[in-house]
Design a protein around this motif. Structure first.
Motif, PDB file in Angstrom:
ATOM      1  N   ILE A   1       0.807  -1.212   0.000  1.00  0.00           N
ATOM      2  CA  ILE A   1       0.000   0.000   0.000  1.00  0.00           C
ATOM      3  C   ILE A   1       0.847   1.271   0.000  1.00  0.00           C
ATOM      4  CG2 ILE A   1      -0.213  -0.154   2.518  1.00  0.00           C
ATOM      5  CD1 ILE A   1      -2.947   1.169   2.281  1.00  0.00           C
ATOM      6  N   ALA A   2       1.995   1.237   0.664  1.00  0.00           N
ATOM      7  CA  ALA A   2       2.849   2.426   0.762  1.00  0.00           C
ATOM      8  C   ALA A   2       4.243   1.979   1.173  1.00  0.00           C
ATOM      9  CB  ALA A   2       2.277   3.421   1.776  1.00  0.00           C
ATOM     10  N   ALA A   3       5.131   2.949   1.322  1.00  0.00           N
ATOM     11  CA  ALA A   3       6.511   2.625   1.677  1.00  0.00           C
ATOM     12  C   ALA A   3       6.692   2.399   3.168  1.00  0.00           C
ATOM     13  CB  ALA A   3       7.442   3.736   1.208  1.00  0.00           C
ATOM     14  N   ASN A   4       5.854   3.049   3.973  1.00  0.00           N
ATOM     15  CA  ASN A   4       5.987   2.914   5.424  1.00  0.00           C
ATOM     16  C   ASN A   4       4.637   3.133   6.087  1.00  0.00           C
ATOM     17  OD1 ASN A   4       5.663   5.857   5.821  1.00  0.00           O
ATOM     18  ND2 ASN A   4       7.717   5.989   4.920  1.00  0.00           N
ATOM     19  N   ILE A   5       4.590   2.924   7.384  1.00  0.00           N
ATOM     20  CA  ILE A   5       3.332   2.993   8.112  1.00  0.00           C
ATOM     21  C   ILE A   5       2.731   4.391   8.096  1.00  0.00           C
ATOM     22  CG2 ILE A   5       2.319   2.829  10.429  1.00  0.00           C
ATOM     23  CD1 ILE A   5       2.628   0.164   9.002  1.00  0.00           C
ATOM     24  N   ASP A   6       3.549   5.423   8.224  1.00  0.00           N
ATOM     25  CA  ASP A   6       3.012   6.792   8.212  1.00  0.00           C
ATOM     26  C   ASP A   6       2.329   7.094   6.884  1.00  0.00           C
ATOM     27  OD1 ASP A   6       3.839   7.264  10.785  1.00  0.00           O
ATOM     28  OD2 ASP A   6       5.719   8.240  10.204  1.00  0.00           O
ATOM     29  N   GLN A   7       2.988   6.729   5.773  1.00  0.00           N
ATOM     30  CA  GLN A   7       2.362   6.934   4.475  1.00  0.00           C
ATOM     31  C   GLN A   7       1.089   6.108   4.348  1.00  0.00           C
ATOM     32  OE1 GLN A   7       5.029   6.154   1.236  1.00  0.00           O
ATOM     33  NE2 GLN A   7       6.477   7.751   1.802  1.00  0.00           N
ATOM     34  N   ALA A   8       1.125   4.878   4.833  1.00  0.00           N
ATOM     35  CA  ALA A   8      -0.045   4.001   4.741  1.00  0.00           C
ATOM     36  C   ALA A   8      -1.221   4.567   5.530  1.00  0.00           C
ATOM     37  CB  ALA A   8       0.307   2.599   5.229  1.00  0.00           C
ATOM     38  N   LYS A   9      -0.932   5.126   6.716  1.00  0.00           N
ATOM     39  CA  LYS A   9      -2.003   5.748   7.506  1.00  0.00           C
ATOM     40  C   LYS A   9      -2.612   6.929   6.762  1.00  0.00           C
ATOM     41  CE  LYS A   9      -0.614   4.607  12.246  1.00  0.00           C
ATOM     42  NZ  LYS A   9      -0.167   5.153  13.547  1.00  0.00           N
ATOM     43  N   GLU A  10      -1.753   7.728   6.134  1.00  0.00           N
ATOM     44  CA  GLU A  10      -2.250   8.882   5.376  1.00  0.00           C
ATOM     45  C   GLU A  10      -3.125   8.432   4.221  1.00  0.00           C
ATOM     46  OE1 GLU A  10      -0.557  12.929   3.134  1.00  0.00           O
ATOM     47  OE2 GLU A  10       0.847  11.392   3.839  1.00  0.00           O
ATOM     48  N   LEU A  11      -2.698   7.369   3.544  1.00  0.00           N
ATOM     49  CA  LEU A  11      -3.470   6.865   2.409  1.00  0.00           C
ATOM     50  C   LEU A  11      -4.828   6.337   2.861  1.00  0.00           C
ATOM     51  CD1 LEU A  11      -1.996   4.915  -0.567  1.00  0.00           C
ATOM     52  CD2 LEU A  11      -4.219   4.286   0.358  1.00  0.00           C
ATOM     53  N   VAL A  12      -4.845   5.589   3.950  1.00  0.00           N
ATOM     54  CA  VAL A  12      -6.114   5.065   4.480  1.00  0.00           C
ATOM     55  C   VAL A  12      -7.053   6.205   4.841  1.00  0.00           C
ATOM     56  CG1 VAL A  12      -7.169   3.856   6.429  1.00  0.00           C
ATOM     57  CG2 VAL A  12      -5.194   2.860   5.286  1.00  0.00           C
ATOM     58  N   GLN A  13      -6.519   7.237   5.491  1.00  0.00           N
ATOM     59  CA  GLN A  13      -7.366   8.356   5.899  1.00  0.00           C
ATOM     60  C   GLN A  13      -7.912   9.110   4.695  1.00  0.00           C
ATOM     61  OE1 GLN A  13      -8.226   8.829   9.218  1.00  0.00           O
ATOM     62  NE2 GLN A  13      -9.793  10.030   8.171  1.00  0.00           N
ATOM     63  N   LEU A  14      -7.085   9.304   3.672  1.00  0.00           N
ATOM     64  CA  LEU A  14      -7.563   9.954   2.448  1.00  0.00           C
ATOM     65  C   LEU A  14      -8.718   9.182   1.825  1.00  0.00           C
ATOM     66  CD1 LEU A  14      -4.250  11.054   0.677  1.00  0.00           C
ATOM     67  CD2 LEU A  14      -6.185  12.554   1.203  1.00  0.00           C
ATOM     68  N   ALA A  15      -8.574   7.865   1.768  1.00  0.00           N
ATOM     69  CA  ALA A  15      -9.634   7.034   1.194  1.00  0.00           C
ATOM     70  C   ALA A  15     -10.905   7.115   2.033  1.00  0.00           C
ATOM     71  CB  ALA A  15      -9.160   5.589   1.079  1.00  0.00           C
ATOM     72  N   ARG A  16     -10.762   7.109   3.347  1.00  0.00           N
ATOM     73  CA  ARG A  16     -11.929   7.218   4.234  1.00  0.00           C
ATOM     74  C   ARG A  16     -12.632   8.560   4.062  1.00  0.00           C
ATOM     75  NH1 ARG A  16      -9.216   4.942   9.883  1.00  0.00           N
ATOM     76  NH2 ARG A  16      -9.539   2.700   9.482  1.00  0.00           N
ATOM     77  N   ASP A  17     -11.845   9.611   3.872  1.00  0.00           N
ATOM     78  CA  ASP A  17     -12.418  10.953   3.760  1.00  0.00           C
ATOM     79  C   ASP A  17     -13.094  11.193   2.415  1.00  0.00           C
ATOM     80  OD1 ASP A  17     -11.490  11.526   6.286  1.00  0.00           O
ATOM     81  OD2 ASP A  17      -9.710  12.616   5.606  1.00  0.00           O
ATOM     82  N   HIS A  18     -12.856  10.308   1.451  1.00  0.00           N
ATOM     83  CA  HIS A  18     -13.396  10.518   0.103  1.00  0.00           C
ATOM     84  C   HIS A  18     -14.052   9.241  -0.425  1.00  0.00           C
ATOM     85  CE1 HIS A  18     -11.646  14.525  -0.317  1.00  0.00           C
ATOM     86  NE2 HIS A  18     -10.634  14.030   0.372  1.00  0.00           N
ATOM     87  N   PRO A  19     -15.162   8.861   0.183  1.00  0.00           N
ATOM     88  CA  PRO A  19     -15.858   7.636  -0.229  1.00  0.00           C
ATOM     89  C   PRO A  19     -16.488   7.735  -1.613  1.00  0.00           C
ATOM     90  CG  PRO A  19     -17.183   8.840   1.371  1.00  0.00           C
ATOM     91  CD  PRO A  19     -15.848   9.525   1.309  1.00  0.00           C
ATOM     92  N   GLU A  20     -16.483   8.929  -2.195  1.00  0.00           N
ATOM     93  CA  GLU A  20     -17.077   9.104  -3.528  1.00  0.00           C
ATOM     94  C   GLU A  20     -16.216   8.491  -4.635  1.00  0.00           C
ATOM     95  OE1 GLU A  20     -14.480  12.775  -2.873  1.00  0.00           O
ATOM     96  OE2 GLU A  20     -15.813  11.480  -1.673  1.00  0.00           O
TER      97      GLU A  20
END
Length: 347
Positions: free
Chosen positions: A100-119
């Motif tokens: 999903i990403a290079a590290n956990i911080d990036q992965a958390k950011e990616l998950v949050q972006l996806a959650r914030d934009h369910p459209e």
């Protein structure tokens, strides 16, 4: 039904050998356009399909194109978050290559972006999650009583002819664990697809090959959220040896064994009995025919999901694939602490 126009971003080996052939024969998708940081490579890629109408000059232009319905991003994973930000800005569905990403911080950011934009639909391409064996093993272990332990083993020789070794982002990995996350998330998608999430890890890792860039073998003790304990052994960096891949699950009324070594006749051996002294012992062999070892099935499911707007069909959500990477992260952290018990990070 009109087909889904796909822009392919990153036109390297896997795009050519895996993604493009699947998109070409799909009933859902049309390879519409492409982009590569080196434009000449994208232009060469475009010649492989008459339907590819556009080669872009910039990554931003991909997402700005109103005719693009889905961006298929095959990028070094440290750029996955940046690609998703463009998808969010321009309201584009996107699929991103694992991990999903290079590290956990990036992965958390990616998950949050996806959650914030369910459209928009955000999918991580992890095709082992769609193995037939995941379903068959899940059905089998339901018959062996209480499951207590497991052994997951995937080892093999180092392949000097592996074309992917020459990619700079793999030789000098920014992604945690290098090959341990690049290939390991496949194994962990399979393992967790059957047994559920992992809670804690105690592990040791080592680097066998300089070409790997970092540690490339892992030996770990895992505990699942459900309380099962087991071992996870992974690495294809050894000398001359037979590639050996198997998954064994043990319960108080039997066991399940699946050999998925290359060249083997994939099947599951289900052994029942032992719950009591009088329980009858039985053995059943469940063949796994035409396993989904390529990316065909995951794109078929993605096509079904996008065509019907039923995104629940997609197994490889950012949250799910975050967990696969977080197990690798826990393995690396545990090894750095000489095998100390560490908890797997949650998004």
């Amino acid at each position: 039904m009109s087909k889904i126009n796909v822009a392919i971003v990153g036109t390297g080996i896997f795009a050519s050998k895996a993604h493009l052939p699947v998109l070409q024969k799909s009933e859902y998708f049309t390879p519409y356009s492409c982009y590569n940081r080196t434009k000449a490579k994208a232009e060469e890629f475009a010649k492989k399909d008459a339907n590819i109408e556009k080669v872009y000059d910039t990554l931003e232009a991909v997402f700005e194109d109103p005719n693009v319905d889905l961006v298929d991003a095959l990028l070094p994973v440290q750029y996955n978050v940046d690609a998703l930000k463009l998808a969010v800005t321009h309201k584009k569905n996107i699929c991103l290559e694992k991990p999903i990403a290079a590290n956990i911080d990036q992965a958390k950011e990616l998950v949050q972006l996806a959650r914030d934009h369910p459209e928009i639909s955000v999918t991580i391409l992890e095709h082992w999650s769609y193995y037939k064996a995941v379903t068959e093993l899940s059905n089998a272990i339901a018959q062996i009583g209480t499951v207590y332990s497991f052994t997951y083993h995937a080892t093999g020789p180092f392949n000097y002819d592996n074309a992917y070794l020459n990619t700079s982002w793999r030789q000098k990995p920014e992604h945690v664990g290098g090959f341990l996350s690049d290939g390991g998330v496949h194994q962990l998608a399979f393992l967790t697809g059957v047994l559920g999430n992992i809670k804690t890890v105690s592990a040791h890792t080592r680097q066998v090959r300089e070409q790997s860039g970092t540690d490339d073998i892992a030996y770990a003790l895992l505990e699942t959220e459900a309380g099962q304990i087991g071992t996870f052994t992974y690495g294809s960096a050894f000398g001359n040896t037979k590639k050996s891949c198997f998954f064994e699950i043990l319960g108080d009324n039997g066991s399940v064994y699946h050999d998925f070594s290359p060249g083997s006749d994939r099947s599951i051996t289900l052994r029942l009995g032992g719950a009591t002294a009088s329980t009858k012992n039985e053995e059943h062999v469940i063949p796994i025919k035409n396993e989904y070892v390529s990316v065909d099935r995951e794109f078929e499911v993605l096509g079904q999901a996008l065509s019907s707007n039923n995104w629940s069909l997609i197994k490889t959500t950012p949250e799910v694939c975050f967990h696969h990477l977080s197990i690798v992260d826990a393995i690396v952290r545990s090894s750095e602490k000489n095998g100390a018990l560490v908890e797997v990070t949650k998004p």
